[in-house]
Structures are given as C-alpha cells and as structure tokens.
Design a protein around this motif. Structure first.
Motif, PDB file in Angstrom:
ATOM      1  N   HIS A 153      39.738  56.114  57.789  1.00  0.00           N
ATOM      2  CA  HIS A 153      39.121  57.250  57.110  1.00  0.00           C
ATOM      3  C   HIS A 153      39.936  58.528  57.306  1.00  0.00           C
ATOM      4  O   HIS A 153      39.978  59.356  56.412  1.00  0.00           O
ATOM      5  CB  HIS A 153      37.699  57.464  57.599  1.00  0.00           C
ATOM      6  N   ASN A 154      40.539  58.664  58.487  1.00  0.00           N
ATOM      7  CA  ASN A 154      41.292  59.883  58.757  1.00  0.00           C
ATOM      8  C   ASN A 154      42.488  60.039  57.828  1.00  0.00           C
ATOM      9  O   ASN A 154      42.813  61.156  57.420  1.00  0.00           O
ATOM     10  CB  ASN A 154      41.725  59.933  60.220  1.00  0.00           C
ATOM     11  N   ASP A 155      43.150  58.929  57.484  1.00  0.00           N
ATOM     12  CA  ASP A 155      44.266  59.009  56.546  1.00  0.00           C
ATOM     13  C   ASP A 155      43.789  59.489  55.177  1.00  0.00           C
ATOM     14  O   ASP A 155      44.423  60.342  54.554  1.00  0.00           O
ATOM     15  CB  ASP A 155      44.955  57.650  56.395  1.00  0.00           C
ATOM     16  N   ALA A 156      42.674  58.956  54.733  1.00  0.00           N
ATOM     17  CA  ALA A 156      42.120  59.358  53.437  1.00  0.00           C
ATOM     18  C   ALA A 156      41.708  60.825  53.470  1.00  0.00           C
ATOM     19  O   ALA A 156      41.996  61.581  52.530  1.00  0.00           O
ATOM     20  CB  ALA A 156      40.933  58.478  53.075  1.00  0.00           C
ATOM     21  N   ILE A 157      41.051  61.232  54.541  1.00  0.00           N
ATOM     22  CA  ILE A 157      40.621  62.634  54.667  1.00  0.00           C
ATOM     23  C   ILE A 157      41.837  63.552  54.614  1.00  0.00           C
ATOM     24  O   ILE A 157      41.832  64.569  53.915  1.00  0.00           O
ATOM     25  CB  ILE A 157      39.796  62.837  55.960  1.00  0.00           C
ATOM     26  N   GLY A 158      42.888  63.192  55.342  1.00  0.00           N
ATOM     27  CA  GLY A 158      44.109  63.995  55.338  1.00  0.00           C
ATOM     28  C   GLY A 158      44.744  64.085  53.966  1.00  0.00           C
ATOM     29  O   GLY A 158      45.229  65.146  53.556  1.00  0.00           O
ATOM     30  N   GLU A 159      44.714  62.990  53.252  1.00  0.00           N
ATOM     31  CA  GLU A 159      45.295  62.980  51.906  1.00  0.00           C
ATOM     32  C   GLU A 159      44.467  63.844  50.952  1.00  0.00           C
ATOM     33  O   GLU A 159      45.019  64.598  50.148  1.00  0.00           O
ATOM     34  CB  GLU A 159      45.383  61.536  51.385  1.00  0.00           C
ATOM     35  N   TYR A 160      43.148  63.747  51.037  1.00  0.00           N
ATOM     36  CA  TYR A 160      42.294  64.601  50.191  1.00  0.00           C
ATOM     37  C   TYR A 160      42.476  66.068  50.551  1.00  0.00           C
ATOM     38  O   TYR A 160      42.516  66.933  49.664  1.00  0.00           O
ATOM     39  CB  TYR A 160      40.826  64.193  50.292  1.00  0.00           C
ATOM     40  N   ASP A 161      42.605  66.385  51.853  1.00  0.00           N
ATOM     41  CA  ASP A 161      42.876  67.758  52.278  1.00  0.00           C
ATOM     42  C   ASP A 161      44.147  68.277  51.611  1.00  0.00           C
ATOM     43  O   ASP A 161      44.179  69.393  51.087  1.00  0.00           O
ATOM     44  CB  ASP A 161      43.074  67.844  53.802  1.00  0.00           C
ATOM     45  N   ARG A 162      45.188  67.467  51.656  1.00  0.00           N
ATOM     46  CA  ARG A 162      46.475  67.867  51.088  1.00  0.00           C
ATOM     47  C   ARG A 162      46.367  68.127  49.586  1.00  0.00           C
ATOM     48  O   ARG A 162      46.847  69.142  49.078  1.00  0.00           O
ATOM     49  CB  ARG A 162      47.522  66.783  51.361  1.00  0.00           C
ATOM     50  N   ILE A 163      45.699  67.230  48.885  1.00  0.00           N
ATOM     51  CA  ILE A 163      45.569  67.389  47.432  1.00  0.00           C
ATOM     52  C   ILE A 163      44.743  68.631  47.095  1.00  0.00           C
ATOM     53  O   ILE A 163      45.105  69.406  46.200  1.00  0.00           O
ATOM     54  CB  ILE A 163      44.951  66.127  46.798  1.00  0.00           C
ATOM     55  N   ILE A 164      43.652  68.830  47.809  1.00  0.00           N
ATOM     56  CA  ILE A 164      42.804  70.007  47.556  1.00  0.00           C
ATOM     57  C   ILE A 164      43.590  71.284  47.809  1.00  0.00           C
ATOM     58  O   ILE A 164      43.546  72.224  47.013  1.00  0.00           O
ATOM     59  CB  ILE A 164      41.515  69.937  48.402  1.00  0.00           C
ATOM     60  N   THR A 165      44.336  71.325  48.902  1.00  0.00           N
ATOM     61  CA  THR A 165      45.128  72.511  49.233  1.00  0.00           C
ATOM     62  C   THR A 165      46.210  72.756  48.188  1.00  0.00           C
ATOM     63  O   THR A 165      46.374  73.874  47.702  1.00  0.00           O
ATOM     64  CB  THR A 165      45.768  72.356  50.630  1.00  0.00           C
ATOM     65  N   GLU A 166      46.949  71.713  47.838  1.00  0.00           N
ATOM     66  CA  GLU A 166      48.036  71.870  46.864  1.00  0.00           C
ATOM     67  C   GLU A 166      47.513  72.212  45.474  1.00  0.00           C
ATOM     68  O   GLU A 166      48.136  72.990  44.747  1.00  0.00           O
ATOM     69  CB  GLU A 166      48.900  70.617  46.824  1.00  0.00           C
ATOM     70  N   SER A 167      46.366  71.680  45.105  1.00  0.00           N
ATOM     71  CA  SER A 167      45.829  71.967  43.766  1.00  0.00           C
ATOM     72  C   SER A 167      45.298  73.394  43.671  1.00  0.00           C
ATOM     73  O   SER A 167      45.191  73.930  42.567  1.00  0.00           O
ATOM     74  CB  SER A 167      44.752  70.958  43.393  1.00  0.00           C
ATOM     75  N   SER A 168      45.012  74.020  44.810  1.00  0.00           N
ATOM     76  CA  SER A 168      44.517  75.405  44.766  1.00  0.00           C
ATOM     77  C   SER A 168      45.607  76.377  44.321  1.00  0.00           C
ATOM     78  O   SER A 168      45.316  77.499  43.924  1.00  0.00           O
ATOM     79  CB  SER A 168      43.947  75.814  46.121  1.00  0.00           C
ATOM     80  N   HIS A 169      46.872  75.929  44.361  1.00  0.00           N
ATOM     81  CA  HIS A 169      47.986  76.763  43.923  1.00  0.00           C
ATOM     82  C   HIS A 169      48.295  76.578  42.441  1.00  0.00           C
ATOM     83  O   HIS A 169      49.147  77.279  41.904  1.00  0.00           O
ATOM     84  CB  HIS A 169      49.237  76.458  44.752  1.00  0.00           C
ATOM     85  N   LEU A 170      47.617  75.645  41.799  1.00  0.00           N
ATOM     86  CA  LEU A 170      47.844  75.378  40.378  1.00  0.00           C
ATOM     87  C   LEU A 170      46.899  76.220  39.529  1.00  0.00           C
ATOM     88  O   LEU A 170      45.851  76.673  39.994  1.00  0.00           O
ATOM     89  CB  LEU A 170      47.608  73.895  40.079  1.00  0.00           C
TER      90      LEU A 170
END
Length: 104
Positions: free
Chosen positions: A1-18
């Motif tokens: 679960h931690n890998d998935a959580i980390g990946e979702y964190d990354r996508i959410i953070t990166e998409s906030s710059h779009l």
C-alpha cells in the motif's frame, strides 16, 4: 500500500503544477479516490478521512462523492471502534452513511 500511496502522492503533487483542465481535475479526483482506498486498506483512517473530505468538498463527480462518503463513514467507524469514548466519530460515521443512503 505504501508504494501506491507514494505514487498517488507524486501524481497529485505533479498535477498541481499543470493547468487545471477537466482531464487534470479528473486525474486528481481519481488519485484522491484511490489513495483514500489505500489509506483505508492500510488502516490509516485519519488520512483516509482527509482525502475523502477533500473529494467531497471539491469533486463534481457524483460517483466519487458517493464513494467518499461511504469510505469516510467506514473510517470514522473504525476510529470509533479503536476508541469508543470518541462518540463524535460514531456520529460522523452515521451522518456520512445517511448521506450515502440518499444517493442510492
């Protein structure tokens, strides 16, 4: 679960710059929904509540909002089971389940 959580964190953070287009908004909503499920599965109930609350307040997709109410209700119930002196968790759980039942 931690890998998935980390990946979702990354996508959410990166998409906030779009630029906030409909597609970017849908991506964020899907990631919040999936991350909240990962938090729930890993018994991180307060984090699940936070993601569900964000979905409920910012999402215009009825299906995600409905699922968020159910997951948040289940998280509040789990928190109440851990500490039955926290009656507010039980009340919040009941409230979310009532809202979810109106959707059905």
């Amino acid at each position: 679960h931690n890998d998935a959580i980390g990946e979702y964190d990354r996508i959410i953070t990166e998409s906030s710059h779009l630029q906030n287009t409909e597609h970017v908004s849908l991506l964020k909503q899907q990631c919040l929904n999936n991350r909240s499920t990962a938090y729930f599965s890993s018994k991180q109930f307060l984090k699940c509540v936070d993601d569900c609350s964000e979905l409920i307040s910012s999402c215009n997709e009825a299906n995600y909002v409905h699922k968020a109410h159910i997951k948040r209700a289940a998280s509040y119930l789990a928190l109440w089971h851990k500490n039955k002196n926290e009656k507010n968790y039980l009340q919040k759980s009941i409230g979310d389940y009532q809202i979810a039942a109106q959707h059905d």
